[in-house]
Design an enzyme around this catalytic site. Structure first.
Site, short mmCIF file in Angstrom:
data_model
loop_
_atom_site.label_atom_id
_atom_site.label_comp_id
_atom_site.label_asym_id
_atom_site.label_seq_id
_atom_site.Cartn_x
_atom_site.Cartn_y
_atom_site.Cartn_z
N HIS A 1 1.01 -1.17 0.00
CA HIS A 1 0.11 0.06 -0.06
C HIS A 1 0.77 1.29 -0.06
O HIS A 1 1.88 1.34 0.47
CB HIS A 1 -0.94 -0.02 1.28
CG HIS A 1 -1.98 -0.87 1.36
ND1 HIS A 1 -2.06 -1.78 2.41
CD2 HIS A 1 -2.85 -1.10 0.67
CE1 HIS A 1 -3.27 -2.68 2.27
NE2 HIS A 1 -3.82 -2.02 1.12
N CYS B 1 -2.19 0.04 9.94
CA CYS B 1 -3.28 -0.70 9.63
C CYS B 1 -4.07 -1.40 10.75
O CYS B 1 -5.14 -1.52 10.71
CB CYS B 1 -2.84 -2.07 8.84
SG CYS B 1 -1.32 -1.89 7.80
C1 CIR Z 1 -3.73 -7.90 3.54
O1 CIR Z 1 -3.09 -8.27 2.58
O2 CIR Z 1 -4.92 -7.22 2.95
C2 CIR Z 1 -3.60 -7.94 5.04
N1 CIR Z 1 -2.75 -9.19 5.33
C3 CIR Z 1 -2.69 -6.87 5.24
C4 CIR Z 1 -3.32 -5.38 5.21
C5 CIR Z 1 -2.48 -4.57 5.70
N2 CIR Z 1 -2.96 -3.14 5.85
C6 CIR Z 1 -2.43 -2.05 5.45
O3 CIR Z 1 -1.28 -2.10 4.86
N3 CIR Z 1 -3.07 -0.94 5.46
#
Ligand code: CIR
Length: 254
Positions: free
Chosen positions: A162, A249
């Site tokens: 991201h 997150c």
């Molecule tokens: C994903 O791959 O969507 C989750 N395992 C990790 C999300 C991390 N979120 C973020 O960087 N905002």
């Protein structure tokens, strides 16, 4: 930029099956993840924030990463549309809680976005174009938030999941960034503070309660921030890094 309430969700029993691009060399330790989550919550509370902690949602392995399903700004919350099948359901699971605090709106197809790509930098919302977030989302967000300029930033090809994996808004038109990841023009008009060499993961930080919370283990970036007058705290989030997540997150600021 100073928020008083932060929404979190406890990691569930299914968290070790979270969506990842590549399995970490050691498996996720759920007990340790729960302890780290509690520590982070305690730190936020010591910094003066009110925490609203939702119970684990075992049917949604990634639901601990509450930043992704919604964008909150002022009195509004925009429920986002995930591009990740395993994460469908997270936004609607948050809806009843957000409705207690905010006016809730929704992105519509074909828009897809994750909150991790939406970097609110005051007058500008930087929107990462990634595997998770598309141009249709940028357009809808621009319509929903006419008071802001929505500026797309290319994330594909950076190696980051991201935009916020490599950039944090510190306030006062300053961004903490991982060096060399983004087009040098992307953040024109902002002061860029780079993470120290080999400490790129420190670029995903949380600004709360007058402090910058960095993921533990980035001592030279910590020094850089302190030298510039920031109060720095750290939190160990090793078990969330294994699930491809960072500090931001785990928090949705209301
Ligand atoms: C994903 O791959 O969507 C989750 N395992 C990790 C999300 C991390 N979120 C973020 O960087 N905002």
């Amino acid at each position: 930029m100073q928020h008083r309430t932060v929404l979190m969700r406890e990691p569930g029993a299914s968290y070790p099956e979270a969506t990842v691009r590549e399995r970490a060399s050691s498996p996720i330790d759920l007990a340790c993840a729960r302890a780290q989550h509690l520590e982070l919550r305690g730190l936020l509370e010591r910094l003066g924030l009110e925490t609203v902690v939702l119970p684990a949602a075992d049917e949604l392995p990634d639901s601990v990463f509450v930043e992704d399903p919604a964008l909150v700004r002022g009195d509004r919350a925009i429920l986002l549309r995930t591009a990740t099948p395993a994460r469908r359901g997270e936004a609607e699971a948050l809806a009843p809680v957000l409705e207690r605090y905010k006016r809730v709106e929704r992105l519509e197809a074909p828009a897809c976005a994750d909150g991790g790509d939406l970097l609110d930098a005051g007058k500008v919302l930087f929107a990462g174009l990634s595997e998770r977030t598309n141009r249709a989302a940028c357009e809808q967000l621009q319509e929903l938030l006419p008071e802001l300029r929505v500026l797309p930033v290319e994330v594909r090809g950076t190696g980051l999941l991201h935009l916020k994996s490599g950039a944090t808004y510190l306030g006062r038109d300053t961004l903490l960034v991982a060096p060399g990841r983004f087009d040098s023009e992307a953040f024109r008009g902002y002061t860029l503070l780079e993470t120290a060499p080999a400490e790129d993961a420190a670029a995903n930080a949380v600004v709360a309660g007058g402090a910058v919370i960095l993921p533990a283990g980035h001592p030279r970036t910590e020094v850089r921030l302190r030298e510039r007058g920031f109060r720095v705290e750290t939190a160990d989030i090793s078990e969330f890094a294994k699930g491809d997540g960072g500090l931001s997150c785990l928090c949705l600021f209301l």
